[in-house]
Design an enzyme around this catalytic site. Structure first.
Site, PDB file in Angstrom:
ATOM      1  N   TRP A  46       9.575  12.723   0.605  1.00 14.25           N
ATOM      2  CA  TRP A  46       9.196  11.759   1.356  1.00 14.25           C
ATOM      3  C   TRP A  46      10.145  11.069   2.346  1.00 14.25           C
ATOM      4  O   TRP A  46       9.772  10.654   3.225  1.00 14.25           O
ATOM      5  CB  TRP A  46       8.317  10.873   0.680  1.00 14.25           C
ATOM      6  CG  TRP A  46       9.131  10.203  -0.548  1.00 14.25           C
ATOM      7  CD1 TRP A  46       9.023  10.603  -1.817  1.00 14.25           C
ATOM      8  CD2 TRP A  46      10.078   9.129  -0.120  1.00 14.25           C
ATOM      9  NE1 TRP A  46       9.813   9.829  -2.357  1.00 14.25           N
ATOM     10  CE2 TRP A  46      10.517   9.059  -1.510  1.00 14.25           C
ATOM     11  CE3 TRP A  46      10.605   8.487   0.702  1.00 14.25           C
ATOM     12  CZ2 TRP A  46      11.719   8.178  -1.829  1.00 14.25           C
ATOM     13  CZ3 TRP A  46      11.546   7.437   0.326  1.00 14.25           C
ATOM     14  CH2 TRP A  46      12.059   7.334  -0.894  1.00 14.25           C
ATOM     15  N   ASN A  47      11.329  11.393   2.054  1.00 17.85           N
ATOM     16  CA  ASN A  47      12.522  10.435   2.517  1.00 17.85           C
ATOM     17  C   ASN A  47      12.704  11.128   4.016  1.00 17.85           C
ATOM     18  O   ASN A  47      12.987  10.320   4.983  1.00 17.85           O
ATOM     19  CB  ASN A  47      13.491  10.292   1.693  1.00 17.85           C
ATOM     20  CG  ASN A  47      14.268  11.367   1.461  1.00 17.85           C
ATOM     21  OD1 ASN A  47      13.950  12.703   1.601  1.00 17.85           O
ATOM     22  ND2 ASN A  47      15.735  11.291   1.058  1.00 17.85           N
ATOM     23  N   PRO A  81       4.472  19.209   1.760  1.00 19.44           N
ATOM     24  CA  PRO A  81       5.148  18.072   1.772  1.00 19.44           C
ATOM     25  C   PRO A  81       4.954  17.181   0.688  1.00 19.44           C
ATOM     26  O   PRO A  81       3.668  17.161   0.057  1.00 19.44           O
ATOM     27  CB  PRO A  81       4.596  17.496   3.437  1.00 19.44           C
ATOM     28  CG  PRO A  81       3.235  18.045   3.251  1.00 19.44           C
ATOM     29  CD  PRO A  81       3.091  19.584   2.593  1.00 19.44           C
ATOM     30  N   ALA A  82       5.671  15.889   0.735  1.00 18.23           N
ATOM     31  CA  ALA A  82       5.105  14.938  -0.371  1.00 18.23           C
ATOM     32  C   ALA A  82       3.856  14.349   0.120  1.00 18.23           C
ATOM     33  O   ALA A  82       3.874  14.181   1.219  1.00 18.23           O
ATOM     34  CB  ALA A  82       6.398  14.010  -0.361  1.00 18.23           C
ATOM     35  N   GLY A 142      14.210  17.449  -3.611  1.00 19.27           N
ATOM     36  CA  GLY A 142      13.723  16.478  -4.315  1.00 19.27           C
ATOM     37  C   GLY A 142      14.463  16.152  -5.384  1.00 19.27           C
ATOM     38  O   GLY A 142      15.774  16.205  -5.619  1.00 19.27           O
ATOM     39  N   SER A 143      13.904  15.705  -6.652  1.00 14.68           N
ATOM     40  CA  SER A 143      14.659  14.988  -7.709  1.00 14.68           C
ATOM     41  C   SER A 143      15.105  16.612  -8.596  1.00 14.68           C
ATOM     42  O   SER A 143      14.614  17.320  -8.554  1.00 14.68           O
ATOM     43  CB  SER A 143      13.798  14.231  -8.457  1.00 14.68           C
ATOM     44  OG  SER A 143      12.602  15.058  -9.226  1.00 14.68           O
ATOM     45  N   GLU A 148      17.784  21.510  -3.309  1.00 13.07           N
ATOM     46  CA  GLU A 148      18.644  20.508  -2.867  1.00 13.07           C
ATOM     47  C   GLU A 148      18.213  18.977  -3.682  1.00 13.07           C
ATOM     48  O   GLU A 148      17.078  18.525  -3.414  1.00 13.07           O
ATOM     49  CB  GLU A 148      18.511  20.265  -1.467  1.00 13.07           C
ATOM     50  CG  GLU A 148      19.618  19.624  -0.478  1.00 13.07           C
ATOM     51  CD  GLU A 148      19.409  18.110  -0.352  1.00 13.07           C
ATOM     52  OE1 GLU A 148      20.076  17.460  -1.328  1.00 13.07           O
ATOM     53  OE2 GLU A 148      18.940  17.828   0.832  1.00 13.07           O
ATOM     54  N   LEU A 149      18.950  18.900  -4.560  1.00 12.52           N
ATOM     55  CA  LEU A 149      18.525  17.751  -5.436  1.00 12.52           C
ATOM     56  C   LEU A 149      19.360  16.418  -5.274  1.00 12.52           C
ATOM     57  O   LEU A 149      19.874  16.181  -4.237  1.00 12.52           O
ATOM     58  CB  LEU A 149      18.847  18.233  -6.896  1.00 12.52           C
ATOM     59  CG  LEU A 149      18.266  19.787  -7.067  1.00 12.52           C
ATOM     60  CD1 LEU A 149      18.589  20.463  -8.271  1.00 12.52           C
ATOM     61  CD2 LEU A 149      16.704  19.595  -6.857  1.00 12.52           C
ATOM     62  N   CYS A 189      19.417  11.206   0.050  1.00 16.82           N
ATOM     63  CA  CYS A 189      20.280  11.868  -1.202  1.00 16.82           C
ATOM     64  C   CYS A 189      21.840  11.948  -0.921  1.00 16.82           C
ATOM     65  O   CYS A 189      22.621  12.228  -1.786  1.00 16.82           O
ATOM     66  CB  CYS A 189      19.689  13.326  -1.681  1.00 16.82           C
ATOM     67  SG  CYS A 189      19.668  14.230  -0.200  1.00 16.82           S
TER      68      CYS A 189
HETATM   69  P1  ADP Z   1      11.074  11.953  -5.600  1.00 11.16           P
HETATM   70  O1  ADP Z   1      11.256  11.159  -6.932  1.00 11.16           O
HETATM   71  O2  ADP Z   1      11.921  11.714  -4.331  1.00 11.16           O
HETATM   72  O3  ADP Z   1       9.622  11.716  -4.945  1.00 11.16           O
HETATM   73  P2  ADP Z   1      10.070  14.346  -6.709  1.00 11.16           P
HETATM   74  O4  ADP Z   1      11.150  15.485  -7.118  1.00 11.16           O
HETATM   75  O5  ADP Z   1       9.368  13.722  -7.519  1.00 11.16           O
HETATM   76  O6  ADP Z   1      10.934  13.345  -5.644  1.00 11.16           O
HETATM   77  O7  ADP Z   1       9.241  15.049  -5.317  1.00 11.16           O
HETATM   78  C1  ADP Z   1       9.718  15.855  -4.392  1.00 11.16           C
HETATM   79  C2  ADP Z   1       8.792  17.074  -3.928  1.00 11.16           C
HETATM   80  O8  ADP Z   1       8.184  17.486  -5.324  1.00 11.16           O
HETATM   81  C3  ADP Z   1       7.309  16.127  -3.612  1.00 11.16           C
HETATM   82  O9  ADP Z   1       6.767  17.015  -2.703  1.00 11.16           O
HETATM   83  C4  ADP Z   1       6.444  16.202  -5.004  1.00 11.16           C
HETATM   84  O10 ADP Z   1       5.135  16.223  -4.706  1.00 11.16           O
HETATM   85  C5  ADP Z   1       6.764  17.472  -5.302  1.00 11.16           C
HETATM   86  N1  ADP Z   1       6.679  17.670  -6.988  1.00 11.16           N
HETATM   87  C6  ADP Z   1       6.585  16.822  -7.893  1.00 11.16           C
HETATM   88  N2  ADP Z   1       6.506  17.296  -9.141  1.00 11.16           N
HETATM   89  C7  ADP Z   1       6.474  18.342  -8.983  1.00 11.16           C
HETATM   90  C8  ADP Z   1       6.215  19.835  -9.882  1.00 11.16           C
HETATM   91  N3  ADP Z   1       5.911  19.386 -11.324  1.00 11.16           N
HETATM   92  N4  ADP Z   1       5.735  21.017  -9.386  1.00 11.16           N
HETATM   93  C9  ADP Z   1       6.237  21.148  -8.102  1.00 11.16           C
HETATM   94  N5  ADP Z   1       6.279  19.899  -7.029  1.00 11.16           N
HETATM   95  C10 ADP Z   1       6.612  18.856  -7.618  1.00 11.16           C
END
Ligand code: ADP
Length: 477
Positions: free
Chosen positions: A149-150, A174-175, A226-227, A248-249, A282
């Site tokens: 989302w950022n 997308p988020a 993402g995370s 890209e974490l 990030c």
């Molecule tokens: P943040 O903590 O910054 O929201 P996330 O890694 O949770 O980071 O989210 C990044 C993206 O990954 C978002 O689009 C989210 O919906 C997606 N996401 C979260 N969990 C999962 C999962 N188990 N499998 C696939 N995508 C996911």
């Protein structure tokens, strides 16, 4: 209230009302739209469309694909204020910053449109006189992109522009917090004449969609920002069908200011690096290490610059720091600050959440006397907290900067060429900003060492991620 349909196979598909997800404006807590809560079925339909479109798209010439991508670029450029406003409403970043992100996001489209024309193969000298050896580069196939989302626009274009330029088709999730920017991009892609099925966008249950794409053998590449935790899950999940993976974490960027730095420049770049998107990137500086001999001067100037930052709704003129994305982000700030105070940190300015229009605002915060045992010195705060620690020697600060599982971006401020090179070489980071707080551009490789990721986005490196290498050995008759 707007119910936003998803975009699959060139069609806008409505969801039934019982399964909608709300999109909230973080500056005031208001619901601004709803999006469909898709699952495995829609995820499969999106792959069906992308797979169906693959042959036609990959067989176009690079120049034909470039023309369509450039048309998309032009439409995005024309609508950058509109997209910026959508982004500010759903994500919170100040409008000028949001428009800046659209321009940045769009730079990947135009750069990769051109780079797609330069996907060169090789000829290799053979070991036999009647043989000829060729190497072809071909698109990997259907690409699944999952984005955070950022950066609601840039994280999408950084992935799909090289993929599409290389001849791949894409399914994008997308988020759910910031899907409206993604759908606006899809609408402009459609308007630009990008053929149906080449670019598909769905929203919904992240786990269900992610699993459906991971299990689908037709998806040949997963690209994710993402995370670290979700990135690891995707990497494990990609193993069953041996997909290519780019990740890209998280990062934990050190920003090092040496005694010979231009302090004013270091302060302004450190502000840009730390407070962009209210600290929610990030590559934001997470830990500031200042040489002990200049720490007091640096901290004073830094504090004064932070005090001058204007916090507010991103749509209000002059706002420099918008809201955080949600309540969880506020809690993380509070948790990191409490922990730091217990361990001897001192707040120089800020430190509290702000009651403003029911939004998720937090004061930009400067914390001195930071020590390496504090949570904020080890985990991403993802908020406007700048912890300042001091150091004595170059060796010591390099060791402390590298003492993390992350390795995305690091920043170094010094006027000494020799020191700049030595430190840059020793930092275990994919990106080093030397006297530069904002290094990312479309033509350069962006990505991390260690647990910050795999692969690179941007530059010619970024398009390689979407290419297969085929070796052809020819025996002449
Ligand atoms: P943040 O903590 O910054 O929201 P996330 O890694 O949770 O980071 O989210 C990044 C993206 O990954 C978002 O689009 C989210 O919906 C997606 N996401 C979260 N969990 C999962 C999962 N188990 N499998 C696939 N995508 C996911």
């Amino acid at each position: 209230m707007k119910v936003q349909p998803v975009y699959v196979n060139g069609e806008w598909i409505e969801a039934d009302d019982s399964t909608l997800l709300a999109v909230v404006n973080p500056a005031n807590g208001e619901v601004i739209a709803s999006v469909p809560n898709c699952g495995a079925d829609e995820a499969k339909r999106a792959v069906d469309a992308a797979y169906e479109a693959l042959a036609g798209w990959s067989q176009k010439t690079a120049a034909e694909r470039a023309e369509l991508l450039q048309q998309w670029y032009k439409l995005i450029d024309q609508e950058k204020e509109v997209i910026g406003e959508i982004m500010t409403r759903e994500q919170g970043k100040p409008l000028q910053e949001a428009i800046g992100e659209v321009t940045y996001a769009n730079s990947f489209i135009s750069w990769f449109a051109e780079e797609g024309k330069r996907i060169y193969g090789e000829t290799i000298p053979a070991s036999h006189e009647n043989k000829r050896l060729l190497v072809l580069k071909q698109p990997v196939g259907v690409v699944a992109a999952i984005t955070p989302w950022n950066f609601p626009a840039a994280m999408i274009t950084r992935k799909v522009a090289p993929a599409m330029a290389a001849g791949c088709t894409a399914v994008v999730k997308p988020a759910e917090l910031t899907p409206l920017t993604a759908f606006k991009l899809a609408q402009l892609a459609e308007q630009a004449g990008i053929p149906k099925g080449v670019f598909n966008v769905i929203t919904g249950n992240a786990k269900a969609i992610g699993e459906a794409w991971l299990q689908d053998d037709r998806v040949r590449k997963i690209t994710f920002t993402g995370s670290t935790e979700v990135g690891k899950t995707l990497m494990r999940g990609a193993a069953d069908t041996v997909k290519k993976v780019s990740l890209e974490l998280g990062g934990h960027a050190p920003l090092i200011v040496f005694e010979d730095a231009n302090i004013d420049k270091a302060v302004s770049e450190a502000i840009a690096s730390k407070y962009r998107n209210a600290g929610q990137t990030c590559v934001c500086a997470n830990r500031i290490y200042v040489h002990e001999s200049i720490a007091a001067t640096f901290s004073e100037k830094y504090k004064a610059a932070v005090n001058a930052l204007k916090v507010g709704d991103g749509l209000e003129a002059g706002t420099q720091i918008g809201p955080l994305i949600d309540e969880r982000a506020i809690k993380k700030m509070e948790n990191h600050i409490d922990d730091a105070l217990q361990k001897g940190g001192r707040i120089e300015t800020g430190g509290k959440k702000l009651a403003l229009n029911g939004g998720f605002f937090f004061e930009p915060t400067v914390l001195i006397n930071a020590t390496d045992d504090m949570l904020c010195m080890n985990e991403e705060t993802f908020g406007p907290l700048a912890p300042i620690a001091t150091f004595t020697s170059m060796e010591e600060v390099i060791q402390r900067a590298n003492n993390t599982p992350y390795g995305l971006a690091a920043y170094v401020f010094t006027e000494s060429l020799s020191k700049a090179i030595q430190v840059s070489e020793k930092l275990e980071y994919g990106i080093v900003g030397l006297n530069d707080g904002v290094p990312s551009v479309a033509q350069a490789p962006f990505g991390g060492y260690k647990q910050s990721g795999l692969g690179r986005e941007g530059g010619h490196h970024g398009i390689e991620e979407f290419l297969e290498t085929k070796y052809i050995s020819i025996a002449l008759s």
